[in-house]
Write a protein that holds these residues in place. Structure first.
Motif, PDB file in Angstrom:
ATOM      1  N   ASP A   1      -9.765  14.636  27.560  1.00  0.00           N
ATOM      2  CA  ASP A   1      -8.670  13.671  27.700  1.00  0.00           C
ATOM      3  C   ASP A   1      -8.395  13.403  29.180  1.00  0.00           C
ATOM      4  OD1 ASP A   1      -8.312  13.335  24.979  1.00  0.00           O
ATOM      5  OD2 ASP A   1      -6.698  14.813  24.840  1.00  0.00           O
TER       6      ASP A   1
ATOM      7  N   ILE B   1      -8.153   7.938  22.638  1.00  0.00           N
ATOM      8  CA  ILE B   1      -7.301   6.997  23.381  1.00  0.00           C
ATOM      9  C   ILE B   1      -6.120   6.559  22.524  1.00  0.00           C
ATOM     10  CG2 ILE B   1      -7.223   4.686  24.414  1.00  0.00           C
ATOM     11  CD1 ILE B   1     -10.061   5.309  25.496  1.00  0.00           C
ATOM     12  N   LYS B   2      -6.360   6.325  21.247  1.00  0.00           N
ATOM     13  CA  LYS B   2      -5.260   5.985  20.339  1.00  0.00           C
ATOM     14  C   LYS B   2      -4.247   7.128  20.297  1.00  0.00           C
ATOM     15  CE  LYS B   2      -4.138   4.708  15.568  1.00  0.00           C
ATOM     16  NZ  LYS B   2      -2.875   5.387  15.610  1.00  0.00           N
TER      17      LYS B   2
ATOM     18  N   LYS C   1      -2.207   7.148  23.439  1.00  0.00           N
ATOM     19  CA  LYS C   1      -1.207   6.076  23.384  1.00  0.00           C
ATOM     20  C   LYS C   1      -0.069   6.446  22.440  1.00  0.00           C
ATOM     21  CE  LYS C   1      -2.930   1.967  22.738  1.00  0.00           C
ATOM     22  NZ  LYS C   1      -3.838   0.868  22.353  1.00  0.00           N
ATOM     23  N   ASP C   2      -0.415   6.980  21.272  1.00  0.00           N
ATOM     24  CA  ASP C   2       0.607   7.355  20.283  1.00  0.00           C
ATOM     25  C   ASP C   2       1.552   8.433  20.817  1.00  0.00           C
ATOM     26  OD1 ASP C   2      -0.513   5.546  18.529  1.00  0.00           O
ATOM     27  OD2 ASP C   2      -1.531   7.062  17.298  1.00  0.00           O
TER      28      ASP C   2
ATOM     29  N   GLY D   1       2.386   8.723  23.859  1.00  0.00           N
ATOM     30  CA  GLY D   1       3.108   8.188  25.017  1.00  0.00           C
ATOM     31  C   GLY D   1       2.521   8.622  26.343  1.00  0.00           C
TER      32      GLY D   1
ATOM     33  N   ILE E   1      -0.449   7.577  27.564  1.00  0.00           N
ATOM     34  CA  ILE E   1      -0.797   6.258  28.091  1.00  0.00           C
ATOM     35  C   ILE E   1       0.334   5.333  27.664  1.00  0.00           C
ATOM     36  CG2 ILE E   1      -2.373   4.293  27.959  1.00  0.00           C
ATOM     37  CD1 ILE E   1      -4.640   6.246  27.415  1.00  0.00           C
ATOM     38  N   GLU E   2       1.079   4.831  28.648  1.00  0.00           N
ATOM     39  CA  GLU E   2       2.200   3.945  28.332  1.00  0.00           C
ATOM     40  C   GLU E   2       1.722   2.536  28.023  1.00  0.00           C
ATOM     41  OE1 GLU E   2       5.098   4.099  31.458  1.00  0.00           O
ATOM     42  OE2 GLU E   2       5.670   6.146  30.956  1.00  0.00           O
ATOM     43  N   LYS E   3       0.795   2.040  28.848  1.00  0.00           N
ATOM     44  CA  LYS E   3       0.282   0.692  28.634  1.00  0.00           C
ATOM     45  C   LYS E   3      -0.927   0.479  29.526  1.00  0.00           C
ATOM     46  CE  LYS E   3       3.170  -1.591  32.078  1.00  0.00           C
ATOM     47  NZ  LYS E   3       4.065  -2.691  32.340  1.00  0.00           N
ATOM     48  N   PHE E   4      -1.669  -0.563  29.231  1.00  0.00           N
ATOM     49  CA  PHE E   4      -2.774  -0.990  30.074  1.00  0.00           C
ATOM     50  C   PHE E   4      -2.290  -2.237  30.807  1.00  0.00           C
ATOM     51  CE2 PHE E   4      -4.802   1.369  26.702  1.00  0.00           C
ATOM     52  CZ  PHE E   4      -5.722   2.144  27.384  1.00  0.00           C
TER      53      PHE E   4
END
Length: 149
Positions: free
Chosen positions: A7, A40-41, A44-45, A47, A49-52
């Protein structure tokens, strides 16, 4: 939240180039495309990764003056002032800092006339602001968004 070495590799690769495909990422970390997509999902889930997004060089689009402000605010007015500043398109970032209800604010404007207008109209005129201290950036040596692993 704990993440493993794969990760961390994925996050590092994406922080350098957020447009890498799942296939490219999979090749670099030694997993299948599906496994990378799932990781990656999951990031993101959770939190992590906040956003691209895209990082825009502000100078190249005409925002040539970059300044930081330490804005002291009456404690009762802190939230209102912070929201007011956060809604201003020239405010790149705003943080509540330790100390006497201080907001650390980064502002980008086209020129010094616009900076003066921002100071007079968006800071000095706002109820609850008690002190403003500014520093103009002369040269950028490093700029980063988010956390770098």
């Amino acid at each position: 939240m704990k993440i493993d070495d794969i990760d961390k590799q994925l996050l590092s690769l994406l922080s350098e180039d957020g447009r890498l495909s799942y296939v490219e990422l999979a090749e670099k970390v030694g997993l299948s495309r599906v496994a990378v997509k799932d990781r990656i999902k999951n990031l993101k889930d959770k939190g992590i990764i906040e956003k691209f997004s895209v990082v825009i060089n502000s100078e190249k689009i005409g925002m040539k003056v970059s300044a930081f402000f330490e804005v002291d605010v009456e404690p009762k007015q802190l939230q209102k002032v912070a929201e007011n500043l956060a809604n201003n398109p020239n405010v790149a970032s705003i943080y509540q800092m330790t100390g006497p209800s201080t907001l650390h604010t980064h502002v980008l404007v086209e020129d010094f006339q616009k900076l003066e207008t921002f100071i007079n109209d968006q800071l000095y005129s706002v109820e609850g602001i008690t002190r403003v201290e500014s520093s103009v950036i002369l040269k950028r040596f490093k700029s980063r968004t988010g956390y770098k692993l």
